[in-house]
Design a protein around this motif. Structure first.
Motif, PDB file in Angstrom:
ATOM      1  N   VAL A   1       3.411  10.305  -7.208  1.00  0.00           N
ATOM      2  CA  VAL A   1       4.311  10.693  -8.300  1.00  0.00           C
ATOM      3  C   VAL A   1       3.514  10.983  -9.565  1.00  0.00           C
ATOM      4  CG1 VAL A   1       6.132   9.841  -9.846  1.00  0.00           C
ATOM      5  CG2 VAL A   1       6.335   9.501  -7.381  1.00  0.00           C
ATOM      6  N   VAL A   2       2.563  10.124  -9.877  1.00  0.00           N
ATOM      7  CA  VAL A   2       1.738  10.321 -11.073  1.00  0.00           C
ATOM      8  C   VAL A   2       0.913  11.607 -10.942  1.00  0.00           C
ATOM      9  CG1 VAL A   2      -0.197   9.370 -12.401  1.00  0.00           C
ATOM     10  CG2 VAL A   2       1.676   7.881 -11.687  1.00  0.00           C
ATOM     11  N   ARG A   3       0.325  11.843  -9.784  1.00  0.00           N
ATOM     12  CA  ARG A   3      -0.481  13.047  -9.577  1.00  0.00           C
ATOM     13  C   ARG A   3       0.350  14.316  -9.742  1.00  0.00           C
ATOM     14  NH1 ARG A   3      -3.979  11.523  -4.182  1.00  0.00           N
ATOM     15  NH2 ARG A   3      -5.446  10.138  -5.221  1.00  0.00           N
ATOM     16  N   TYR A   4       1.498  14.369  -9.082  1.00  0.00           N
ATOM     17  CA  TYR A   4       2.327  15.578  -9.173  1.00  0.00           C
ATOM     18  C   TYR A   4       2.925  15.763 -10.569  1.00  0.00           C
ATOM     19  CZ  TYR A   4       1.793  16.696  -4.269  1.00  0.00           C
ATOM     20  OH  TYR A   4       1.266  17.060  -3.060  1.00  0.00           O
ATOM     21  N   THR A   5       3.243  14.659 -11.218  1.00  0.00           N
ATOM     22  CA  THR A   5       3.734  14.756 -12.594  1.00  0.00           C
ATOM     23  C   THR A   5       2.652  15.334 -13.493  1.00  0.00           C
ATOM     24  OG1 THR A   5       5.199  12.855 -12.242  1.00  0.00           O
ATOM     25  CG2 THR A   5       4.692  13.446 -14.536  1.00  0.00           C
ATOM     26  N   ALA A   6       1.422  14.863 -13.343  1.00  0.00           N
ATOM     27  CA  ALA A   6       0.314  15.388 -14.139  1.00  0.00           C
ATOM     28  C   ALA A   6       0.074  16.864 -13.813  1.00  0.00           C
ATOM     29  CB  ALA A   6      -0.950  14.578 -13.888  1.00  0.00           C
ATOM     30  N   LEU A   7       0.137  17.214 -12.526  1.00  0.00           N
ATOM     31  CA  LEU A   7      -0.072  18.595 -12.118  1.00  0.00           C
ATOM     32  C   LEU A   7       0.985  19.525 -12.725  1.00  0.00           C
ATOM     33  CD1 LEU A   7      -1.495  20.744 -10.344  1.00  0.00           C
ATOM     34  CD2 LEU A   7       0.141  20.126  -8.552  1.00  0.00           C
ATOM     35  N   PHE A   8       2.241  19.181 -12.561  1.00  0.00           N
ATOM     36  CA  PHE A   8       3.303  20.027 -13.100  1.00  0.00           C
ATOM     37  C   PHE A   8       3.308  20.049 -14.625  1.00  0.00           C
ATOM     38  CE2 PHE A   8       5.332  19.186  -8.853  1.00  0.00           C
ATOM     39  CZ  PHE A   8       5.097  20.467  -8.371  1.00  0.00           C
ATOM     40  N   SER A   9       2.950  18.937 -15.244  1.00  0.00           N
ATOM     41  CA  SER A   9       2.854  18.921 -16.710  1.00  0.00           C
ATOM     42  C   SER A   9       1.744  19.854 -17.173  1.00  0.00           C
ATOM     43  CB  SER A   9       2.571  17.506 -17.214  1.00  0.00           C
ATOM     44  OG  SER A   9       3.620  16.647 -16.895  1.00  0.00           O
ATOM     45  N   GLY A  10       0.618  19.841 -16.487  1.00  0.00           N
ATOM     46  CA  GLY A  10      -0.489  20.732 -16.828  1.00  0.00           C
ATOM     47  C   GLY A  10      -0.118  22.196 -16.646  1.00  0.00           C
ATOM     48  N   VAL A  11       0.580  22.491 -15.557  1.00  0.00           N
ATOM     49  CA  VAL A  11       1.015  23.870 -15.319  1.00  0.00           C
ATOM     50  C   VAL A  11       1.994  24.314 -16.406  1.00  0.00           C
ATOM     51  CG1 VAL A  11       2.333  25.354 -13.757  1.00  0.00           C
ATOM     52  CG2 VAL A  11       0.580  23.834 -12.840  1.00  0.00           C
ATOM     53  N   ALA A  12       2.941  23.457 -16.765  1.00  0.00           N
ATOM     54  CA  ALA A  12       3.919  23.794 -17.798  1.00  0.00           C
ATOM     55  C   ALA A  12       3.229  23.985 -19.151  1.00  0.00           C
ATOM     56  CB  ALA A  12       4.993  22.709 -17.896  1.00  0.00           C
ATOM     57  N   PHE A  13       2.288  23.093 -19.477  1.00  0.00           N
ATOM     58  CA  PHE A  13       1.560  23.231 -20.736  1.00  0.00           C
ATOM     59  C   PHE A  13       0.739  24.519 -20.741  1.00  0.00           C
ATOM     60  CE2 PHE A  13      -2.357  22.718 -23.163  1.00  0.00           C
ATOM     61  CZ  PHE A  13      -1.828  22.552 -24.429  1.00  0.00           C
ATOM     62  N   GLY A  14       0.076  24.827 -19.646  1.00  0.00           N
ATOM     63  CA  GLY A  14      -0.716  26.053 -19.548  1.00  0.00           C
ATOM     64  C   GLY A  14       0.147  27.289 -19.728  1.00  0.00           C
ATOM     65  N   TRP A  15       1.304  27.301 -19.098  1.00  0.00           N
ATOM     66  CA  TRP A  15       2.227  28.433 -19.232  1.00  0.00           C
ATOM     67  C   TRP A  15       2.664  28.595 -20.681  1.00  0.00           C
ATOM     68  CZ3 TRP A  15       7.443  28.277 -20.658  1.00  0.00           C
ATOM     69  CH2 TRP A  15       8.114  29.484 -20.562  1.00  0.00           C
TER      70      TRP A  15
ATOM     71  N   SER B   1       0.827  -1.197   0.000  1.00  0.00           N
ATOM     72  CA  SER B   1       0.000   0.000   0.000  1.00  0.00           C
ATOM     73  C   SER B   1       0.871   1.262   0.000  1.00  0.00           C
ATOM     74  CB  SER B   1      -0.963   0.005   1.186  1.00  0.00           C
ATOM     75  OG  SER B   1      -0.259   0.037   2.398  1.00  0.00           O
ATOM     76  N   HIS B   2       2.048   1.238   0.658  1.00  0.00           N
ATOM     77  CA  HIS B   2       2.941   2.389   0.649  1.00  0.00           C
ATOM     78  C   HIS B   2       3.538   2.612  -0.747  1.00  0.00           C
ATOM     79  CE1 HIS B   2       2.775   3.477   4.813  1.00  0.00           C
ATOM     80  NE2 HIS B   2       3.145   2.267   5.231  1.00  0.00           N
ATOM     81  N   ILE B   3       3.866   1.534  -1.426  1.00  0.00           N
ATOM     82  CA  ILE B   3       4.392   1.659  -2.791  1.00  0.00           C
ATOM     83  C   ILE B   3       3.308   2.222  -3.711  1.00  0.00           C
ATOM     84  CG2 ILE B   3       5.183   0.377  -4.812  1.00  0.00           C
ATOM     85  CD1 ILE B   3       6.699  -1.454  -2.939  1.00  0.00           C
ATOM     86  N   PHE B   4       2.099   1.707  -3.575  1.00  0.00           N
ATOM     87  CA  PHE B   4       0.991   2.176  -4.405  1.00  0.00           C
ATOM     88  C   PHE B   4       0.707   3.655  -4.145  1.00  0.00           C
ATOM     89  CE2 PHE B   4      -3.572   2.860  -5.103  1.00  0.00           C
ATOM     90  CZ  PHE B   4      -3.622   2.587  -6.459  1.00  0.00           C
ATOM     91  N   ILE B   5       0.709   4.061  -2.897  1.00  0.00           N
ATOM     92  CA  ILE B   5       0.481   5.458  -2.540  1.00  0.00           C
ATOM     93  C   ILE B   5       1.616   6.324  -3.092  1.00  0.00           C
ATOM     94  CG2 ILE B   5       0.371   7.107  -0.629  1.00  0.00           C
ATOM     95  CD1 ILE B   5      -1.106   4.955   0.968  1.00  0.00           C
ATOM     96  N   GLY B   6       2.847   5.863  -3.011  1.00  0.00           N
ATOM     97  CA  GLY B   6       3.987   6.619  -3.540  1.00  0.00           C
ATOM     98  C   GLY B   6       3.895   6.794  -5.041  1.00  0.00           C
ATOM     99  N   ILE B   7       3.567   5.706  -5.745  1.00  0.00           N
ATOM    100  CA  ILE B   7       3.439   5.792  -7.208  1.00  0.00           C
ATOM    101  C   ILE B   7       2.278   6.718  -7.578  1.00  0.00           C
ATOM    102  CG2 ILE B   7       2.835   4.478  -9.282  1.00  0.00           C
ATOM    103  CD1 ILE B   7       4.424   2.137  -8.087  1.00  0.00           C
ATOM    104  N   THR B   8       1.197   6.617  -6.853  1.00  0.00           N
ATOM    105  CA  THR B   8       0.042   7.478  -7.117  1.00  0.00           C
ATOM    106  C   THR B   8       0.408   8.945  -6.927  1.00  0.00           C
ATOM    107  OG1 THR B   8      -1.432   5.734  -6.318  1.00  0.00           O
ATOM    108  CG2 THR B   8      -2.360   7.925  -6.493  1.00  0.00           C
TER     109      THR B   8
END
Length: 102
Positions: free
Chosen positions: A19-33, A10-17
């Motif tokens: 990473v995916v969330r923050y990657t999507a967030l920062f990718s969206g911010v970079a694309f928006g900029w 469950s800790h690995i799954f939470i960690g991967i989740t």
């Protein structure tokens, strides 16, 4: 070695989740900029083109007004010249076209 405890998975799954969330967030911010920057550049280019077109239009109108003014000035000069040096004087012309006195 036995099976891994349930909490480890469950800790690995939470960690991967995360990473995916923050990657999507920062990718969206970079694309928006980047997208905003490209839209702003296109808008600025369009504004410059409109301003140039407006300036050219105003210059053309000013040239036409200047030309009309010069033509009107030369016509007025010709009329004044003909009144002053014509066969009839200005006063005689006015008296000839004036309504009769009662």
């Amino acid at each position: 070695m036995g099976p891994l405890p349930h909490t480890f998975h469950s800790h690995i799954f939470i960690g991967i989740t995360q990473v995916v969330r923050y990657t999507a967030l920062f990718s969206g911010v970079a694309f928006g900029w980047y997208h905003r920057r490209s839209l702003q550049a296109a808008h600025d280019k369009h504004q410059l083109k409109d301003a140039t077109h407006q300036r050219e239009k105003l210059i053309a109108e000013a040239k036409q007004a200047w030309k009309r003014k010069q033509e009107a000035s030369s016509d007025t000069t010709r009329e004044h010249h003909s009144i002053k040096y014509g066969s009839l004087s200005f006063e005689a012309h006015i008296l000839a076209h004036a309504p009769p006195f009662l």
